[in-house]
Design a protein around this motif. Sequence first.
Motif, PDB file in Angstrom:
ATOM      1  N   PRO A  83       6.746 -21.135  34.138  1.00 36.19           N
ATOM      2  CA  PRO A  83       5.422 -20.616  33.742  1.00 36.19           C
ATOM      3  C   PRO A  83       5.176 -19.205  34.282  1.00 36.19           C
ATOM      4  O   PRO A  83       4.180 -18.586  33.936  1.00 36.19           O
ATOM      5  N   PHE A  84       6.087 -18.711  35.114  1.00 40.70           N
ATOM      6  CA  PHE A  84       5.923 -17.393  35.700  1.00 40.70           C
ATOM      7  C   PHE A  84       6.708 -16.358  34.892  1.00 40.70           C
ATOM      8  O   PHE A  84       7.539 -16.689  34.066  1.00 40.70           O
ATOM      9  N   ASN A  85       6.422 -15.117  35.171  1.00 38.52           N
ATOM     10  CA  ASN A  85       7.112 -14.030  34.470  1.00 38.52           C
ATOM     11  C   ASN A  85       8.476 -13.786  35.106  1.00 38.52           C
ATOM     12  O   ASN A  85       8.795 -12.687  35.560  1.00 38.52           O
ATOM     13  N   LEU A  86       9.265 -14.851  35.162  1.00 36.34           N
ATOM     14  CA  LEU A  86      10.591 -14.797  35.776  1.00 36.34           C
ATOM     15  C   LEU A  86      11.596 -15.479  34.846  1.00 36.34           C
ATOM     16  O   LEU A  86      11.286 -16.499  34.238  1.00 36.34           O
ATOM     17  N   LYS A  87      12.800 -14.901  34.777  1.00 36.04           N
ATOM     18  CA  LYS A  87      13.852 -15.518  33.977  1.00 36.04           C
ATOM     19  C   LYS A  87      15.048 -15.814  34.871  1.00 36.04           C
ATOM     20  O   LYS A  87      15.478 -14.959  35.652  1.00 36.04           O
ATOM     21  N   LEU A  88      15.573 -17.015  34.764  1.00 30.16           N
ATOM     22  CA  LEU A  88      16.776 -17.382  35.511  1.00 30.16           C
ATOM     23  C   LEU A  88      18.002 -17.098  34.648  1.00 30.16           C
ATOM     24  O   LEU A  88      18.135 -17.643  33.557  1.00 30.16           O
ATOM     25  N   PHE A  89      18.890 -16.231  35.145  1.00 26.87           N
ATOM     26  CA  PHE A  89      20.147 -15.964  34.438  1.00 26.87           C
ATOM     27  C   PHE A  89      21.266 -16.562  35.280  1.00 26.87           C
ATOM     28  O   PHE A  89      21.638 -16.036  36.327  1.00 26.87           O
ATOM     29  N   LYS A  90      21.786 -17.686  34.819  1.00 28.30           N
ATOM     30  CA  LYS A  90      22.807 -18.415  35.567  1.00 28.30           C
ATOM     31  C   LYS A  90      24.183 -18.165  34.955  1.00 28.30           C
ATOM     32  O   LYS A  90      24.361 -18.314  33.739  1.00 28.30           O
ATOM     33  N   GLU A  91      25.128 -17.772  35.774  1.00 30.80           N
ATOM     34  CA  GLU A  91      26.490 -17.505  35.309  1.00 30.80           C
ATOM     35  C   GLU A  91      27.109 -18.791  34.757  1.00 30.80           C
ATOM     36  O   GLU A  91      27.031 -19.847  35.384  1.00 30.80           O
ATOM     37  N   THR A  92      27.732 -18.698  33.593  1.00 26.29           N
ATOM     38  CA  THR A  92      28.315 -19.882  32.964  1.00 26.29           C
ATOM     39  C   THR A  92      29.826 -19.959  33.143  1.00 26.29           C
ATOM     40  O   THR A  92      30.399 -21.039  33.033  1.00 26.29           O
ATOM     41  N   ASP A  93      30.480 -18.851  33.394  1.00 26.75           N
ATOM     42  CA  ASP A  93      31.931 -18.839  33.580  1.00 26.75           C
ATOM     43  C   ASP A  93      32.279 -17.788  34.630  1.00 26.75           C
ATOM     44  O   ASP A  93      32.212 -16.589  34.361  1.00 26.75           O
ATOM     45  N   PHE A  94      32.634 -18.246  35.838  1.00 31.32           N
ATOM     46  CA  PHE A  94      32.893 -17.318  36.940  1.00 31.32           C
ATOM     47  C   PHE A  94      34.111 -16.442  36.682  1.00 31.32           C
ATOM     48  O   PHE A  94      34.291 -15.410  37.337  1.00 31.32           O
ATOM     49  N   ALA A  95      34.961 -16.824  35.739  1.00 25.75           N
ATOM     50  CA  ALA A  95      36.208 -16.102  35.508  1.00 25.75           C
ATOM     51  C   ALA A  95      36.077 -14.974  34.496  1.00 25.75           C
ATOM     52  O   ALA A  95      36.994 -14.176  34.339  1.00 25.75           O
ATOM     53  N   LYS A  96      34.948 -14.907  33.789  1.00 24.66           N
ATOM     54  CA  LYS A  96      34.803 -13.926  32.717  1.00 24.66           C
ATOM     55  C   LYS A  96      33.626 -13.000  32.973  1.00 24.66           C
ATOM     56  O   LYS A  96      32.569 -13.426  33.436  1.00 24.66           O
ATOM     57  N   PHE A  97      33.822 -11.731  32.652  1.00 25.20           N
ATOM     58  CA  PHE A  97      32.741 -10.747  32.702  1.00 25.20           C
ATOM     59  C   PHE A  97      31.802 -10.965  31.520  1.00 25.20           C
ATOM     60  O   PHE A  97      32.245 -11.085  30.381  1.00 25.20           O
ATOM     61  N   ASN A  98      30.511 -11.029  31.810  1.00 26.77           N
ATOM     62  CA  ASN A  98      29.504 -11.227  30.765  1.00 26.77           C
ATOM     63  C   ASN A  98      28.564 -10.021  30.763  1.00 26.77           C
ATOM     64  O   ASN A  98      27.676  -9.904  31.619  1.00 26.77           O
ATOM     65  N   SER A  99      28.740  -9.135  29.806  1.00 23.63           N
ATOM     66  CA  SER A  99      27.966  -7.896  29.768  1.00 23.63           C
ATOM     67  C   SER A  99      26.491  -8.135  29.472  1.00 23.63           C
ATOM     68  O   SER A  99      25.658  -7.248  29.724  1.00 23.63           O
ATOM     69  N   GLU A 100      26.147  -9.301  28.961  1.00 21.53           N
ATOM     70  CA  GLU A 100      24.759  -9.564  28.576  1.00 21.53           C
ATOM     71  C   GLU A 100      23.802  -9.421  29.752  1.00 21.53           C
ATOM     72  O   GLU A 100      22.667  -8.951  29.592  1.00 21.53           O
ATOM     73  N   VAL A 101      24.258  -9.813  30.938  1.00 22.03           N
ATOM     74  CA  VAL A 101      23.364  -9.787  32.092  1.00 22.03           C
ATOM     75  C   VAL A 101      22.940  -8.362  32.426  1.00 22.03           C
ATOM     76  O   VAL A 101      21.837  -8.125  32.942  1.00 22.03           O
ATOM     77  N   LEU A 102      23.775  -7.387  32.125  1.00 23.81           N
ATOM     78  CA  LEU A 102      23.453  -5.990  32.437  1.00 23.81           C
ATOM     79  C   LEU A 102      22.396  -5.422  31.508  1.00 23.81           C
ATOM     80  O   LEU A 102      21.849  -4.343  31.767  1.00 23.81           O
ATOM     81  N   ASN A 103      22.101  -6.135  30.432  1.00 26.57           N
ATOM     82  CA  ASN A 103      21.061  -5.702  29.500  1.00 26.57           C
ATOM     83  C   ASN A 103      19.716  -6.345  29.783  1.00 26.57           C
ATOM     84  O   ASN A 103      18.733  -6.088  29.090  1.00 26.57           O
ATOM     85  N   GLU A 104      19.697  -7.203  30.814  1.00 23.20           N
ATOM     86  CA  GLU A 104      18.446  -7.857  31.175  1.00 23.20           C
ATOM     87  C   GLU A 104      17.512  -6.852  31.853  1.00 23.20           C
ATOM     88  O   GLU A 104      17.948  -5.918  32.517  1.00 23.20           O
ATOM     89  N   GLY A 105      16.229  -7.064  31.680  1.00 17.42           N
ATOM     90  CA  GLY A 105      15.253  -6.177  32.284  1.00 17.42           C
ATOM     91  C   GLY A 105      14.806  -6.663  33.649  1.00 17.42           C
ATOM     92  O   GLY A 105      15.540  -7.329  34.378  1.00 17.42           O
ATOM     93  N   ASP A 106      13.586  -6.332  33.997  1.00 16.85           N
ATOM     94  CA  ASP A 106      13.002  -6.677  35.283  1.00 16.85           C
ATOM     95  C   ASP A 106      12.642  -8.171  35.321  1.00 16.85           C
ATOM     96  O   ASP A 106      12.688  -8.866  34.327  1.00 16.85           O
ATOM     97  N   TYR A 107      12.288  -8.651  36.496  1.00 10.99           N
ATOM     98  CA  TYR A 107      11.861 -10.028  36.720  1.00 10.99           C
ATOM     99  C   TYR A 107      12.925 -11.034  36.287  1.00 10.99           C
ATOM    100  O   TYR A 107      12.711 -11.868  35.405  1.00 10.99           O
ATOM    101  N   ILE A 108      14.080 -10.938  36.949  1.00  9.28           N
ATOM    102  CA  ILE A 108      15.184 -11.848  36.657  1.00  9.28           C
ATOM    103  C   ILE A 108      15.753 -12.394  37.956  1.00  9.28           C
ATOM    104  O   ILE A 108      15.796 -11.696  38.980  1.00  9.28           O
ATOM    105  N   ILE A 109      16.145 -13.648  37.933  1.00  6.99           N
ATOM    106  CA  ILE A 109      16.836 -14.277  39.061  1.00  6.99           C
ATOM    107  C   ILE A 109      18.298 -14.423  38.682  1.00  6.99           C
ATOM    108  O   ILE A 109      18.630 -15.036  37.660  1.00  6.99           O
ATOM    109  N   LEU A 110      19.180 -13.882  39.489  1.00  2.00           N
ATOM    110  CA  LEU A 110      20.617 -13.919  39.237  1.00  2.00           C
ATOM    111  C   LEU A 110      21.252 -15.029  40.066  1.00  2.00           C
ATOM    112  O   LEU A 110      21.095 -15.078  41.280  1.00  2.00           O
ATOM    113  N   ASP A 111      21.961 -15.919  39.397  1.00  2.52           N
ATOM    114  CA  ASP A 111      22.591 -17.046  40.083  1.00  2.52           C
ATOM    115  C   ASP A 111      24.044 -17.143  39.630  1.00  2.52           C
ATOM    116  O   ASP A 111      24.329 -17.578  38.514  1.00  2.52           O
ATOM    117  N   GLY A 112      24.972 -16.697  40.467  1.00  4.70           N
ATOM    118  CA  GLY A 112      26.385 -16.747  40.098  1.00  4.70           C
ATOM    119  C   GLY A 112      27.249 -16.080  41.149  1.00  4.70           C
ATOM    120  O   GLY A 112      26.768 -15.601  42.181  1.00  4.70           O
TER     121      GLY A 112
END
Length: 283
Positions: A83-112
């Motif tokens: 319900p908060f202005n926060l987005k959880l971005f959880k890594e799905t594959d530790f072995a692969k680079f995922n460029s999508e996360v670098l396009n995320e804006g502010d208010y993000i929680i990084l888990d990986g």
Amino acid sequence: MIVSKIYGGLAGQMLQYSIGRHLSIKNNTDLYLDTTWYNKKKSSKFIRDFGLHNLNTCYKIIGRKEILWWKIKITNKIGIFSPFNLKLFKETDFAKFNSEVLNEGDYIILDGYWNSYKYFEDIRDILLNELRPKQGPNIQNQHFLTKIRKENSIGVHFRRGDYALTTFHGILSKKYYSEAIDLIFDEVQNPYLFIFSDEPEWVQSNMEFSLPYEIVNINKDDTNFWDLELMKNCKHNIIANSGFSWWAAWLNNNPDKIVISPKNWINTEKTQIDNIPNNWILL
């Protein structure tokens, strides 16, 4: 606001810090670290401590009494339905680079784990300044630092410890090190080996070196960041399948450095992760 969840040993913390730092700079906002993982009781023989405070890092810690701490805790549990202005971005594959996360804006929680240098290579110059000891060297580390800079130094890392207790990473063979040293000998005049290991006694008892060498055995767990700094200052690196010596090689600022890395990084069907620059040598 960018939040990075921090867990694991120092090398992992540096990865999690670096991607968060990149996104905080990109979005012109603060980086917060969620370090609650270190408050949990752990039964493992190899206990990890939060170590980024020993480096010249730039972040804010979230206090347990802050409203933000509760928002993050709730978001971690319910993810995209927060319900908060926060987005959880959880890594799905530790072995692969995922460029999508670098396009995320502010208010993000990084888990990986964020194992790839591609998550933060754009701010390498900033990380060179920040991922270094906050305090100067003691007498012993200064002695080795001076000698490392004087010699045609090769930092050689043996990772054992917890690797000997599981099959996930696998321990590198003696053949890997002998071939790597032979290659260095062919490329570098008067090479001098500086050996680093979490089990230096094992190296002393089980390895033979055809080149001049010293085993650097002056830093314990609470000052292990100085081993990384010493390895980083070697002119060339022979690394283990370990983030610890990976960081030393990646931060090594010698433009003519030779870095030798194991071809297989982990002992699974994947064997490799997206963490080796093209100019490193794989054996």
